[in-house]
Motif scaffolding. Structure first.
Motif, mmCIF file in Angstrom:
data_model
loop_
_atom_site.group_PDB
_atom_site.id
_atom_site.type_symbol
_atom_site.label_atom_id
_atom_site.label_comp_id
_atom_site.label_asym_id
_atom_site.label_seq_id
_atom_site.Cartn_x
_atom_site.Cartn_y
_atom_site.Cartn_z
ATOM 1 N N THR A 186 0.836 -1.206 0.000
ATOM 2 C CA THR A 186 0.000 0.000 0.000
ATOM 3 C C THR A 186 0.871 1.256 0.000
ATOM 4 O O THR A 186 2.058 1.212 0.348
ATOM 5 C CB THR A 186 -0.929 0.031 1.220
ATOM 6 O OG1 THR A 186 -0.141 0.230 2.400
ATOM 7 C CG2 THR A 186 -1.712 -1.261 1.348
ATOM 8 N N GLY A 187 0.252 2.368 -0.358
ATOM 9 C CA GLY A 187 0.934 3.657 -0.293
ATOM 10 C C GLY A 187 0.757 4.473 -1.560
ATOM 11 O O GLY A 187 1.042 3.986 -2.653
ATOM 12 N N ASP A 188 0.291 5.716 -1.424
ATOM 13 C CA ASP A 188 0.164 6.607 -2.577
ATOM 14 C C ASP A 188 1.522 6.947 -3.180
ATOM 15 O O ASP A 188 1.614 7.298 -4.358
ATOM 16 C CB ASP A 188 -0.522 7.920 -2.153
ATOM 17 C CG ASP A 188 -2.012 7.732 -1.893
ATOM 18 O OD1 ASP A 188 -2.570 6.713 -2.342
ATOM 19 O OD2 ASP A 188 -2.608 8.608 -1.232
ATOM 20 N N GLU A 189 2.559 6.837 -2.356
ATOM 21 C CA GLU A 189 3.880 7.280 -2.818
ATOM 22 C C GLU A 189 4.620 6.231 -3.637
ATOM 23 O O GLU A 189 5.688 6.516 -4.190
ATOM 24 C CB GLU A 189 4.740 7.691 -1.603
ATOM 25 C CG GLU A 189 5.331 6.541 -0.782
ATOM 26 C CD GLU A 189 4.346 5.879 0.181
ATOM 27 O OE1 GLU A 189 4.791 5.077 1.018
ATOM 28 O OE2 GLU A 189 3.127 6.154 0.088
ATOM 29 N N ILE A 190 4.107 4.989 -3.689
ATOM 30 C CA ILE A 190 4.840 3.946 -4.408
ATOM 31 C C ILE A 190 4.138 3.605 -5.717
ATOM 32 O O ILE A 190 2.916 3.608 -5.799
ATOM 33 C CB ILE A 190 5.012 2.669 -3.546
ATOM 34 C CG1 ILE A 190 3.667 2.081 -3.128
ATOM 35 C CG2 ILE A 190 5.876 2.950 -2.323
ATOM 36 C CD1 ILE A 190 3.758 0.745 -2.441
ATOM 37 N N SER A 250 0.218 -7.870 4.032
ATOM 38 C CA SER A 250 0.233 -6.524 3.481
ATOM 39 C C SER A 250 1.421 -5.760 4.038
ATOM 40 O O SER A 250 2.001 -6.141 5.065
ATOM 41 C CB SER A 250 -1.065 -5.780 3.810
ATOM 42 O OG SER A 250 -1.112 -5.440 5.185
ATOM 43 N N THR A 251 1.800 -4.674 3.346
ATOM 44 C CA THR A 251 2.848 -3.794 3.864
ATOM 45 C C THR A 251 2.342 -2.366 3.827
ATOM 46 O O THR A 251 1.631 -1.960 2.906
ATOM 47 C CB THR A 251 4.151 -3.890 3.040
ATOM 48 O OG1 THR A 251 3.934 -3.347 1.728
ATOM 49 C CG2 THR A 251 4.628 -5.316 2.927
ATOM 50 N N GLY A 252 2.725 -1.606 4.857
ATOM 51 C CA GLY A 252 2.374 -0.203 4.922
ATOM 52 C C GLY A 252 1.064 0.052 5.644
ATOM 53 O O GLY A 252 0.217 -0.838 5.799
ATOM 54 N N GLY A 253 0.902 1.305 6.111
ATOM 55 C CA GLY A 253 -0.359 1.719 6.717
ATOM 56 C C GLY A 253 -0.626 1.148 8.083
ATOM 57 O O GLY A 253 -1.792 0.990 8.470
ATOM 58 N N GLY A 257 -0.222 7.452 11.621
ATOM 59 C CA GLY A 257 -0.386 8.647 10.823
ATOM 60 C C GLY A 257 -1.741 8.689 10.135
ATOM 61 O O GLY A 257 -2.532 7.744 10.186
ATOM 62 N N LYS A 258 -1.993 9.805 9.430
ATOM 63 C CA LYS A 258 -3.274 9.966 8.751
ATOM 64 C C LYS A 258 -3.484 8.931 7.655
ATOM 65 O O LYS A 258 -4.619 8.581 7.332
ATOM 66 C CB LYS A 258 -3.361 11.374 8.149
ATOM 67 C CG LYS A 258 -3.569 12.473 9.179
ATOM 68 C CD LYS A 258 -3.781 13.819 8.494
ATOM 69 C CE LYS A 258 -4.072 14.907 9.514
ATOM 70 N NZ LYS A 258 -4.286 16.226 8.866
ATOM 71 N N LYS A 259 -2.386 8.469 7.053
ATOM 72 C CA LYS A 259 -2.509 7.517 5.955
ATOM 73 C C LYS A 259 -2.253 6.076 6.406
ATOM 74 O O LYS A 259 -2.069 5.197 5.567
ATOM 75 C CB LYS A 259 -1.552 7.895 4.830
ATOM 76 C CG LYS A 259 -2.005 9.132 4.063
ATOM 77 C CD LYS A 259 -1.237 9.283 2.765
ATOM 78 C CE LYS A 259 -1.807 10.404 1.927
ATOM 79 N NZ LYS A 259 -1.129 10.527 0.622
ATOM 80 N N ASP A 260 -2.213 5.847 7.687
ATOM 81 C CA ASP A 260 -2.042 4.481 8.178
ATOM 82 C C ASP A 260 -3.418 3.827 8.229
ATOM 83 O O ASP A 260 -4.096 3.799 9.261
ATOM 84 C CB ASP A 260 -1.331 4.475 9.531
ATOM 85 C CG ASP A 260 0.131 4.864 9.391
ATOM 86 O OD1 ASP A 260 0.800 4.297 8.496
ATOM 87 O OD2 ASP A 260 0.600 5.745 10.126
ATOM 88 N N ILE A 261 -3.805 3.296 7.081
ATOM 89 C CA ILE A 261 -5.195 2.907 6.812
ATOM 90 C C ILE A 261 -5.555 1.499 7.239
ATOM 91 O O ILE A 261 -6.732 1.140 7.238
ATOM 92 C CB ILE A 261 -5.485 3.032 5.302
ATOM 93 C CG1 ILE A 261 -4.521 2.112 4.522
ATOM 94 C CG2 ILE A 261 -5.353 4.476 4.851
ATOM 95 C CD1 ILE A 261 -4.896 1.940 3.060
ATOM 96 N N CYS A 298 -0.176 -7.627 8.705
ATOM 97 C CA CYS A 298 0.070 -6.295 8.161
ATOM 98 C C CYS A 298 1.439 -5.820 8.644
ATOM 99 O O CYS A 298 1.617 -5.496 9.829
ATOM 100 C CB CYS A 298 -1.013 -5.326 8.604
ATOM 101 S SG CYS A 298 -2.698 -5.906 8.279
ATOM 102 N N LEU A 299 2.385 -5.786 7.733
ATOM 103 C CA LEU A 299 3.766 -5.460 8.067
ATOM 104 C C LEU A 299 4.056 -3.987 7.821
ATOM 105 O O LEU A 299 3.337 -3.302 7.101
ATOM 106 C CB LEU A 299 4.721 -6.320 7.233
ATOM 107 C CG LEU A 299 4.523 -7.830 7.295
ATOM 108 C CD1 LEU A 299 5.521 -8.533 6.383
ATOM 109 C CD2 LEU A 299 4.657 -8.329 8.730
#
Length: 402
Positions: A186-190, A250-253, A257-261, A298-299
């Protein structure tokens, strides 16, 4: 929830992990690394006939007693037999049959003379070496006897085991089904490799690092995909993964933070939350849950944190699911060839290289959770207990072999 120790986290996960008992019949070529689901028993003797272990002559030991180069025994050659063929001739007094490696030994012969101990004769042969009855003679059933248990169920199949099954004439073998994994990053930045990078973006290494490690463990990927920071989209992907896979990673989030979904994803799906947070570095904010009976691991989105927890948490789960002892964590002791000058407030895992009882750790500046490249060439993790001030050269440490 309070942070768990690694052992407590593993206990919660393992008690929710079941051994896969479904079986399947697969081609023998695909069997390496799989777990045998039935006993393999010999249906015939192997070899099914007495055979020659070398090129030479099938003779009777009594006819070449005392033979030497000064006083050779001279025998009449009555036939020749090669591997895959037989002779109906019977070796009688002062007779020989020319024979090749693997060929059935003719009736009457009780030993084989290597051709290097003869004059290579074709009508008659001079034998220069005394060979006793039973020498150079492979008995019928020398490898195994009919009815023998060759491989019990739950055996991990390697090259020798596959070859043994092939020697029975089998083209297929029944094994336990391998666990299927789903991998979601996950992640908008990747973005996936192959596309142009926008401002503030990086390429997705986690999908490839973790996916490649699962493939390295011969764990099939039922799904591998990435998503942005959209809890509803990720929830849909988890739903799809649960239809196909035995374990979802899964990875990320997973932080705060606000994007830790991933916390929102668990709520949207109605997951049973097992824990959030492990007292280790890297990978502290790991979040684990159960969705429709499937473990959801969730990693961290940090490359090193994700890679470490794949080893520490996911690998033992796959070992239990598959019954594969080779996937269990392997620990050993080693003497350090370098120092790591950082205090470990929680149990820390340092990337390193192990060889012959010694271990070289990466520099503390290259051990950040966000650094991936310093893992290249590493084959172990050094486990540093919580509260340790520093690791000095020459100390004995615990090493987890990768």
């Amino acid at each position: 929830m309070d942070r768990l120790t690694l052992e407590e986290a593993m206990g919660r996960l393992l008690c929710r992990t079941r051994r896969i008992t479904e079986t399947e019949e697969i081609p023998l070529w695909d069997a390496v690394g799989r777990i045998l689901a039935e006993d393999v028993t010999a249906v015939r003797n192997q070899p099914p006939f007495p055979r020659s272990p070398l090129d030479g002559y099938a003779v009777r030991g009594a006819d070449i007693k005392g033979a030497s180069r000064e006083r050779p025994a001279v025998l009449t050659v009555i036939d020749e037999v090669t591997a895959g063929h037989v002779t109906k001739k019977v070796v009688g007094e002062n007779m020989a049959v020319r024979i090749m490696t693997g060929a059935p030994i003719p009736a009457g012969a009780d030993c084989i003379v290597g051709q290097e101990d003869t004059n290579y004769g074709e009508e008659t042969v001079e034998v220069y070496e005394e060979i006793l009855a039973g020498q150079n003679y492979c008995l019928e059933g020398e490898d195994y006897k009919k009815g023998a248990l060759l491989l019990p169920a739950d055996t991990l199949l390697g090259a020798a085991e596959v070859g043994t099954i092939a020697s029975l004439g089998k083209e297929t073998v029944r094994v336990y089904r391998s666990p299927l994994a789903a991998l979601i990053t996950t992640g908008d930045e990747i973005i996936l490799p192959g596309g142009p990078l926008g401002e503030g973006q990086i390429y997705d290494s986690n999908l490839y690092t973790l996916g490649s490690r699962l493939i390295n463990w011969r764990i099939p990927l039922a799904l591998r995909t990435r998503a942005g920071d959209d809890a509803h989209l990720v929830a849909e992907q988890v739903k799809e993964a649960a239809k196909k896979a035995d374990i979802i990673i899964s990875t990320g989030g997973v932080s705060v933070g606000k994007k830790d979904i991933m916390h929102d994803v668990l709520d949207l799906l109605g997951c049973e939350r097992l824990f959030w947070g492990i007292s280790i570095k890297p990978g502290m904010p790991t979040l684990c849950a159960v969705y429709q009976g499937k473990l959801l691991i969730c990693l961290s989105g940090n490359p090193y944190g994700a890679a470490v927890n794949l080893e520490l948490l996911v690998r033992p789960l796959l070992a239990k699911m598959s019954g594969r002892r080779d996937l269990e964590l392997r620990r050993t002791k080693a003497v350090t060839k370098s120092s790591f000058l950082k205090k470990s407030f929680v149990t820390r895992y340092i990337r390193a290289y192990y060889e012959d009882g010694e271990v070289s750790m990466v520099d503390s500046r290259a051990n950040s959770s966000g650094i991936l490249s310093s893992m290249c060439g590493c084959n172990c993790l050094v486990e540093v207990p919580a509260g340790n001030e520093q690791v000095k050269e020459g100390e004995t440490v615990c090493v987890i072999l990768l």
